[in-house]
Design a protein around this motif. Sequence first.
Motif, mmCIF file in Angstrom:
data_model
loop_
_atom_site.group_PDB
_atom_site.id
_atom_site.type_symbol
_atom_site.label_atom_id
_atom_site.label_comp_id
_atom_site.label_asym_id
_atom_site.label_seq_id
_atom_site.Cartn_x
_atom_site.Cartn_y
_atom_site.Cartn_z
ATOM 1 N N UNK A 151 0.861 -1.188 0.000
ATOM 2 C CA UNK A 151 0.000 0.000 0.000
ATOM 3 C C UNK A 151 0.899 1.240 0.000
ATOM 4 N N UNK A 152 1.314 1.660 -1.199
ATOM 5 C CA UNK A 152 2.285 2.739 -1.322
ATOM 6 C C UNK A 152 1.804 4.047 -0.732
ATOM 7 N N UNK A 153 0.574 4.440 -1.004
ATOM 8 C CA UNK A 153 0.056 5.726 -0.537
ATOM 9 C C UNK A 153 0.036 5.800 0.985
ATOM 10 N N UNK A 154 -0.365 4.706 1.620
ATOM 11 C CA UNK A 154 -0.391 4.672 3.078
ATOM 12 C C UNK A 154 1.011 4.805 3.650
ATOM 13 N N UNK A 155 1.973 4.098 3.051
ATOM 14 C CA UNK A 155 3.321 4.092 3.608
ATOM 15 C C UNK A 155 4.057 5.402 3.384
ATOM 16 N N UNK A 156 3.711 6.120 2.343
ATOM 17 C CA UNK A 156 4.339 7.430 2.131
ATOM 18 C C UNK A 156 4.095 8.321 3.343
ATOM 19 N N UNK A 157 2.851 8.397 3.774
ATOM 20 C CA UNK A 157 2.516 9.254 4.916
ATOM 21 C C UNK A 157 3.088 8.699 6.219
ATOM 22 N N UNK A 158 3.012 7.395 6.377
ATOM 23 C CA UNK A 158 3.532 6.806 7.623
ATOM 24 C C UNK A 158 5.034 7.041 7.750
ATOM 25 N N UNK A 159 5.750 6.905 6.646
ATOM 26 C CA UNK A 159 7.199 7.133 6.672
ATOM 27 C C UNK A 159 7.495 8.601 6.945
ATOM 28 N N UNK A 160 6.688 9.487 6.347
ATOM 29 C CA UNK A 160 6.908 10.931 6.511
ATOM 30 C C UNK A 160 6.796 11.336 7.978
ATOM 31 N N UNK A 161 5.790 10.816 8.670
ATOM 32 C CA UNK A 161 5.579 11.214 10.061
ATOM 33 C C UNK A 161 6.420 10.401 11.050
ATOM 34 N N UNK A 162 6.886 9.241 10.623
ATOM 35 C CA UNK A 162 7.697 8.414 11.529
ATOM 36 C C UNK A 162 9.119 8.923 11.647
ATOM 37 N N UNK A 163 9.647 9.507 10.562
ATOM 38 C CA UNK A 163 11.033 10.008 10.539
ATOM 39 C C UNK A 163 10.973 11.497 10.267
ATOM 40 N N UNK A 164 11.601 12.291 11.124
ATOM 41 C CA UNK A 164 11.544 13.737 10.949
ATOM 42 C C UNK A 164 12.936 14.328 10.763
ATOM 43 N N UNK A 165 12.969 15.531 10.216
ATOM 44 C CA UNK A 165 14.202 16.328 10.124
ATOM 45 C C UNK A 165 15.340 15.603 9.399
ATOM 46 N N UNK A 166 15.015 14.987 8.266
ATOM 47 C CA UNK A 166 16.048 14.348 7.448
ATOM 48 C C UNK A 166 16.045 15.009 6.079
ATOM 49 N N UNK A 167 17.226 15.474 5.652
ATOM 50 C CA UNK A 167 17.329 16.089 4.328
ATOM 51 C C UNK A 167 18.745 15.888 3.819
ATOM 52 N N UNK A 168 18.935 16.074 2.505
ATOM 53 C CA UNK A 168 20.290 15.948 1.969
ATOM 54 C C UNK A 168 20.989 17.311 2.031
ATOM 55 N N UNK A 169 22.236 17.341 1.580
ATOM 56 C CA UNK A 169 23.018 18.577 1.707
ATOM 57 C C UNK A 169 22.482 19.694 0.819
ATOM 58 N N UNK A 170 21.618 19.361 -0.134
ATOM 59 C CA UNK A 170 20.996 20.378 -0.971
ATOM 60 C C UNK A 170 19.742 20.950 -0.322
ATOM 61 N N UNK A 171 19.424 20.457 0.881
ATOM 62 C CA UNK A 171 18.286 20.983 1.622
ATOM 63 C C UNK A 171 16.962 20.316 1.283
ATOM 64 N N UNK A 172 16.950 19.327 0.373
ATOM 65 C CA UNK A 172 15.704 18.665 0.031
ATOM 66 C C UNK A 172 15.333 17.666 1.128
ATOM 67 N N UNK A 173 14.096 17.742 1.647
ATOM 68 C CA UNK A 173 13.689 16.764 2.658
ATOM 69 C C UNK A 173 13.692 15.348 2.077
ATOM 70 N N UNK A 174 14.153 14.387 2.845
ATOM 71 C CA UNK A 174 14.269 13.006 2.348
ATOM 72 C C UNK A 174 13.704 11.993 3.335
#
Length: 888
Positions: free
Chosen positions: A11-34
């Motif tokens: 269930x890709x759509x469900x996991x996108x949101x779950x992953x987003x809220x489970x892990x915070x404040x992660x981004x690459x050196x270009x500043x893009x949230x990951x």
Amino acid sequence: MPKSETLYLIDGSSYIYRAFYAIRNLSNSQGMPTNAVYGFTRMLMKVIAEKKPDYVAVAFDAKGPTFRHEFYPEYKANRPTMPEELQPQIPYIKRMVEGFAIPSIEREGVEADDLLGTLARIGEEKGLEVVLVSGDKDLLQLVTPKVRVYDTMKEKVFREEEVKEKFGVEPARVIEVMALMGDSSDNVPGIPGVGPKTAVKLIQQYHDVEGVLAEAGSIRGKMGEKIRENAELARISRKLVTIDTALPVDLDLNAFRYTEPKLEDLMDLLRELEFTTLLQEFSGGGKRKQKEYRTILDRKDLDTFLARIRKEKEVSFDLETTALDPMRAKIVGVSFSVQEDEGVYVPVAHTVDAPQQLSLQEVLETLAPLLTDPSIRKIGQNIKYDLLVLANAGVELSGIYFDTMVASYLINPSRTTHNLNDLALTYLNHKMITYKEVTGTGKKAIGFAEVPVEQATDYAAEDAEITYTLYQRLEPMLSENNLETLFHEIEMPLIPVLARMERAGVKVDADFLASMSGEIRTDLDRLITKIYDLAGEEFNINSTQQLARILFEKQGIKPIKKTKTGYSTNMEVLQQLAGEHELPREILEYRSLAKLKSTYIDALPRLIHPETGRVHTSFNQTVTATGRLSSSDPNLQNIPIRTPLGKKIREAFVAEPGHMLVSADYSQVELRILAHLSGDPTLIDAFQKNEDIHTRTAAEIFDLPPERVTEEMRRDAKTVNFGIIYGMGRYGLSRQLEIPVYEAERYIESYFARYPGVKAYQDRLLEEARKTGYVTTLMNRRRPIPELAGSNKNRIAMGERTAINTPIQGSAADIIKVAMIRIDETLRREKMQARMILQIHDELILEVPENELDRAGTMLREGMEGVVNLKVPLRVDLGVGKNWRDAH
């Protein structure tokens, strides 16, 4: 009976949101949230590695309305819009699925749940064991003897019995329960007033929604009334929550068969996202091609290889030693490389089952002419370490040309690590042998001298060879980014300067610190007693949870900030509370004393080198994004400058007998750089006339003649001056000065009215940074500012502050680095006995024989003030004393 093959439907759509809220404040050196991409990737990896599916696919929701909106337009109407930081991650998540070679399914007008339901039914009909990977309770209605739901985050599998345990009914009747209770997240109305327990009870009694509605007349009280009034809502709700399992979809098992990931595409994506750990996991240790690593055990072979180095005129080398601390490390072996995919290792001190090796003395005597020859370019990774170890062994390394760690740092200063393993993965797609792989871990770990020579050769020669290969890749990148001058004229010449400072070290008075430690212990005991009295009980002051209980429950203080584990008691919170409450004030004092005691007062004596009797800090070039040096083991940058205790700790740093410490500190260097960069005539005039800039700013802000400016006004103006440098806005200034926001805004407006060139400069700077994506210093140090390209207001504001501050702070860093190089050259050229021993922010500290004091003072002033031609003069404040406090 053979085991059925498995079909995993994610269930890709469900996991996108779950992953987003489970892990915070992660981004690459270009500043893009990951964060969402990373969490989603981990989920895919978990399913593939642990479950080993025979068939697999991911379903996503398509954009736009579905058939459910047609008969109930309010469906999902209260769903918030997708978070700004999640939107740019969606294409990367879909690229990740593609990189894993997993089919991705989405269909316009159809929800992912319906695709999953239909594919699950078809899979079951084909005799497959179907696993729906999701945390969505809606999918539990699909569970059958051959279909189950797997929640990877909770590590829970739902079969028929687990569904019945959760809902109180079998899977087929989950729809009935959900229709009655509704679902606020999807705006499914249900029957108002019917919660989960009531819904289960009704379905258990009347079997399904129609059964409940048929018997609604016999259901007493308000509940019966609500059911009768909302019968149509219940039927609509049932239709909304029912997953369609009969879509016209084909299940092409061949297309769904799991195969290996598209490794090259996947690695490129992981590099782009800077998922270094995942890169290591996927690279699998495979070499790009066959490499030729060999061991040198006799003098003739060594001489032959050295002749090749002299012919090539450049060599990458690396020392294997007994310790991470270069001041205590002994050489075990040395590796070299002069060509990609080739490397040699010369062991000198292996002790276990080792063949006959050349002695360290013979190897050093043979290598010395080459290592000290400035015409042969030396290439290394963190070459300062090797320089120090060799110096302690009696060999002065010369001809240092290229450090891959420093090059990586200049190319991308926002990168969090510049170690060799990560650089090899990023630039060469190569996973290196790790130190732990050859020495082991924990109680079974051995020293490198105990590693068998053959295994040591593979590890050590790879270090030298990969460093050489990285040199070939990174040197053109320096040129492309116009960084060659900064690299070759500042950063590389600085390496031996820093090494000499580290080797010199600084004398620390251990007896003085021991006495201080006793005094602080007494102060801490007094504070603890007072804190217990104020709290009304004894508790663990270092426990954040116990402190939160005392402050917010027992004392009744209103909490400010909540975390996952409870109410925060961090420094910022305590500082806000300290203005009104005594207990937080005492806690702050306790924490400050305890930290200084453990970090410096008690720790420094343990760091005194047994042979030199001095403390040898490490100066790091590749840590701060601005270009400033940092120090570690110990970190001397963080000793408080203005507090009485910080000043007293500085008394412990002393000169040797017959010597004095000389401090040379740039005066207001950042404000002078601002005057130069902005070209503001008023600011330039103030510095050219050598006026007190803080008093002058205070006069402007408070509309007073300079002679009427009080010390408090000057302090406020100083905060404003430096706040402007750091891009501080009205809210930040308001907090800093503890004044109303409107008053802070007036201060800033007054400042820019008096210095309009500063505002114009900052506006130009931000406009250029938005176009190019980076800012530069006076000496062309570059820092990416990717936050400016985003849409998140907080991130943009942070990017603006960074863009405004970096050219100033970075230029100050460049200036003092050039000064250090020039002063070191003068000390060596004139054969002075004075030694540069510390660099802290804008301050240089030298240990100087008393007979050289006048000469050293003149040399420092000329060397530091003449580094660069600005529109305003650079000024240096000199101080002399037997200890650092007196000198500063």
